[in-house]
Design a protein around this motif. Structure first.
Motif: not given
Length: 55
Positions: A15-27, A32-39
């Motif tokens: 469960k901890i591994d799943e949460i960590e993977k999800k956090k990395r994905f969200l980060a 990505k979204v931040s860089l696209e907005r800036k562009e």
């Protein structure tokens, strides 16, 4: 960094591994979204600058 713990329930570790993977994905998604907005904002600023120069 690897942690070595004794007497930990494997389900908890999974469960901890799943949460960590999800956090990395969200980060990554946030970055990505931040860089696209800036562009987009940079392109809009350039467009507005060109438009003012033509006027």
């Amino acid at each position: 960094m690897d942690l070595f713990l004794k007497n930990i329930d494997p389900i908890v570790v999974k469960k901890i591994d799943e949460i960590e993977k999800k956090k990395r994905f969200l980060a990554r998604t946030f970055l990505k979204v931040s860089l696209e907005r800036k562009e987009v904002l940079r392109e809009r600023k350039d467009y507005d600058k060109e438009r003012k120069e033509k006027s």
